[in-house]
Every structure is written in structure tokens, then in C-alpha cells.
Design an enzyme around this catalytic site. Sequence first.
Site, mmCIF file in Angstrom:
data_model
loop_
_atom_site.group_PDB
_atom_site.id
_atom_site.type_symbol
_atom_site.label_atom_id
_atom_site.label_comp_id
_atom_site.label_asym_id
_atom_site.label_seq_id
_atom_site.Cartn_x
_atom_site.Cartn_y
_atom_site.Cartn_z
ATOM 1 N N GLU A 116 0.849 -1.196 0.000
ATOM 2 C CA GLU A 116 0.000 0.000 0.000
ATOM 3 C C GLU A 116 0.882 1.242 0.000
ATOM 4 O O GLU A 116 1.931 1.271 0.648
ATOM 5 C CB GLU A 116 -0.849 0.034 1.283
ATOM 6 C CG GLU A 116 -2.265 -0.458 1.119
ATOM 7 C CD GLU A 116 -3.155 0.493 0.324
ATOM 8 O OE1 GLU A 116 -2.639 1.310 -0.466
ATOM 9 O OE2 GLU A 116 -4.365 0.401 0.478
ATOM 10 N N ASP A 117 0.431 2.272 -0.689
ATOM 11 C CA ASP A 117 1.169 3.534 -0.645
ATOM 12 C C ASP A 117 0.955 4.240 0.687
ATOM 13 O O ASP A 117 1.891 4.748 1.288
ATOM 14 C CB ASP A 117 0.781 4.449 -1.817
ATOM 15 C CG ASP A 117 -0.732 4.600 -1.959
ATOM 16 O OD1 ASP A 117 -1.466 3.698 -1.529
ATOM 17 O OD2 ASP A 117 -1.170 5.630 -2.486
ATOM 18 N N ASP A 141 -4.224 5.635 5.873
ATOM 19 C CA ASP A 141 -4.730 6.896 6.406
ATOM 20 C C ASP A 141 -5.730 6.532 7.511
ATOM 21 O O ASP A 141 -5.341 6.323 8.652
ATOM 22 C CB ASP A 141 -5.392 7.602 5.208
ATOM 23 C CG ASP A 141 -5.520 9.083 5.385
ATOM 24 O OD1 ASP A 141 -5.936 9.486 6.463
ATOM 25 O OD2 ASP A 141 -5.214 9.843 4.455
ATOM 26 N N ARG A 200 0.341 12.304 -9.386
ATOM 27 C CA ARG A 200 0.862 10.952 -9.165
ATOM 28 C C ARG A 200 2.297 10.811 -9.661
ATOM 29 O O ARG A 200 3.070 10.021 -9.138
ATOM 30 C CB ARG A 200 -0.010 9.912 -9.876
ATOM 31 C CG ARG A 200 -1.399 9.737 -9.282
ATOM 32 C CD ARG A 200 -2.014 8.431 -9.772
ATOM 33 N NE ARG A 200 -3.454 8.363 -9.608
ATOM 34 C CZ ARG A 200 -4.070 7.941 -8.500
ATOM 35 N NH1 ARG A 200 -3.373 7.561 -7.471
ATOM 36 N NH2 ARG A 200 -5.389 7.903 -8.431
ATOM 37 N N PHE A 253 -2.459 16.275 3.973
ATOM 38 C CA PHE A 253 -2.737 15.673 2.669
ATOM 39 C C PHE A 253 -1.463 15.662 1.838
ATOM 40 O O PHE A 253 -0.856 16.702 1.592
ATOM 41 C CB PHE A 253 -3.850 16.435 1.943
ATOM 42 C CG PHE A 253 -4.485 15.592 0.888
ATOM 43 C CD1 PHE A 253 -5.528 14.738 1.203
ATOM 44 C CD2 PHE A 253 -4.011 15.607 -0.421
ATOM 45 C CE1 PHE A 253 -6.100 13.925 0.229
ATOM 46 C CE2 PHE A 253 -4.575 14.799 -1.395
ATOM 47 C CZ PHE A 253 -5.617 13.962 -1.065
HETATM 48 C C1 PRP Z 1 -5.760 5.750 -1.254
HETATM 49 C C2 PRP Z 1 -4.495 4.960 -0.985
HETATM 50 C C3 PRP Z 1 -4.953 3.846 -0.089
HETATM 51 C C4 PRP Z 1 -6.132 4.442 0.640
HETATM 52 C C5 PRP Z 1 -5.726 4.760 2.058
HETATM 53 O O1 PRP Z 1 -6.464 5.153 -2.293
HETATM 54 O O2 PRP Z 1 -3.927 4.480 -2.186
HETATM 55 O O3 PRP Z 1 -5.357 2.715 -0.829
HETATM 56 O O4 PRP Z 1 -6.482 5.646 -0.046
HETATM 57 O O5 PRP Z 1 -6.756 5.419 2.748
HETATM 58 P P1 PRP Z 1 -7.482 4.830 4.025
HETATM 59 O O6 PRP Z 1 -6.444 4.244 4.924
HETATM 60 O O7 PRP Z 1 -8.156 6.038 4.605
HETATM 61 O O8 PRP Z 1 -8.490 3.813 3.566
HETATM 62 P P2 PRP Z 1 -7.633 5.874 -3.119
HETATM 63 O O9 PRP Z 1 -8.945 5.359 -2.661
HETATM 64 O O10 PRP Z 1 -7.427 7.352 -3.101
HETATM 65 O O11 PRP Z 1 -7.400 5.306 -4.586
HETATM 66 P P3 PRP Z 1 -6.078 5.418 -5.492
HETATM 67 O O12 PRP Z 1 -5.051 4.501 -4.876
HETATM 68 O O13 PRP Z 1 -6.533 4.956 -6.828
HETATM 69 O O14 PRP Z 1 -5.614 6.851 -5.481
#
Ligand code: PRP
Length: 181
Positions: free
Chosen positions: A105-106, A109, A172, A159
Site C-alpha cells: 500500500e502507498d 490513512d 501521481r 494531505f
Molecule cells: C488511497 C491509498 C490507499 C487508501 C488509504 O487510495 O492508495 O489505498 O487511499 O486510505 P485509508 O487508509 O483512509 O483507507 P484511493 O482510494 O485514493 O485510490 P487510489 O489509490 O486509486 O488513489
Amino acid sequence: MSEDQKPVKFFEPPVYLSEADIATRVRELAQRINETYGDQEITAICTLKGSVVFYSDLLRHLKMPVVCEFLGVSSYGNHTESTGEVKVTLDLNEPLTGRHVLIVEDIVDTGLTLSYLISYLKVKNPASLRTAALLFKPEALKSPELRIDYIGFEIPNRFVVGYGLDYAEKFRGLPYIGTLN
Ligand code: PRP
């Protein structure tokens, strides 16, 4: 020079983590992952889209045989706060039964996405399931039971964009991680 000849100046968010800091930390995480698995083959799951840059950098430092899988998940849409609703937008190709699985995971949050993914993948009967996240925001966490095995950086509740992370699909491709107000 007339107005329409001026080069377009794109907004560049201030640097929060530099390319060099990220590269060093990604190598350290890969080393820990290499120590955990040794020669065991793993399935490393890239959670699209945000993890794509971290995943491809991490992958190049892993020494065991790796099967690459991609899972599309989205919870934010074009919002800056999690909707809490996780949607699988692209599913896995191969079964995970008996596989050593690493979710990449990136960012964690609220933790809702990773918690959802763990439940989603656990029922596929992997031999083991571990998690790696480049960024972790402890102050934003809403899933206190969540276990992250490899964390790159703990960051405050701001953010962040770049290195795969977006704001409304922008930024990105930034090579560093920057902050947006
Ligand atoms: C982002 C990120 C994680 C998630 C983390 O994805 O890549 O998967 O949010 O947030 P959380 O811990 O609050 O659930 P996003 O839904 O923005 O999709 P993306 O990866 O396509 O940008």
C-alpha cells in the site's frame, strides 16, 4: 512574449519527503522483507492506483521470486477524505491458496482500505498475509486493530501527493512526496 506563448507553469507542491529519502527507506524496507521471506516465493499485491510507484521501486530490491498481482481499490473517489466505502475496481488474476502474500500500500490513512483488503484476501486462504505501507498516518487511523508489518514513514495528518499519490488524479507522477494545504 504574448500571453499564449508563455510556458505553462504547473503548481509544484512543497517537498515533504525527497526522492533520496524515499529511495533510502524503500531499500531498507526491501531488506527487511528479504530477511522475513528468505528464498520463499511470494505474491506481492500492488493496490492500484496509488501504490504503483512504491511497488515498482520496492519490487526491484526484492531478492526472492515474486509473482506480481494487481488489485484495483478505491475509497476516496475525488474526495480528500475517505468515504469509508471500499470498491474493488480490478480483481486478482490468480488464486491465493497456500501463497505467501504481501499487500503493498502507498498510504494507510484511516486504515479502512487496508482493513477491508485484509478481510477480502484472508478468505482466499493464503499461507501467510503481511502488509507493507510506505506512509502511515497514526492520527487518522480508525481501525486500531490493523497490523502493518512494514512501515516506511509515519507522517502527520496532512494531505500528501506525489510518488503515486494523487489529488483528484493529479500529481501521481511527482518523483517526491509533497504536501497540499
Ligand atoms: C488511497 C491509498 C490507499 C487508501 C488509504 O487510495 O492508495 O489505498 O487511499 O486510505 P485509508 O487508509 O483512509 O483507507 P484511493 O482510494 O485514493 O485510490 P487510489 O489509490 O486509486 O488513489
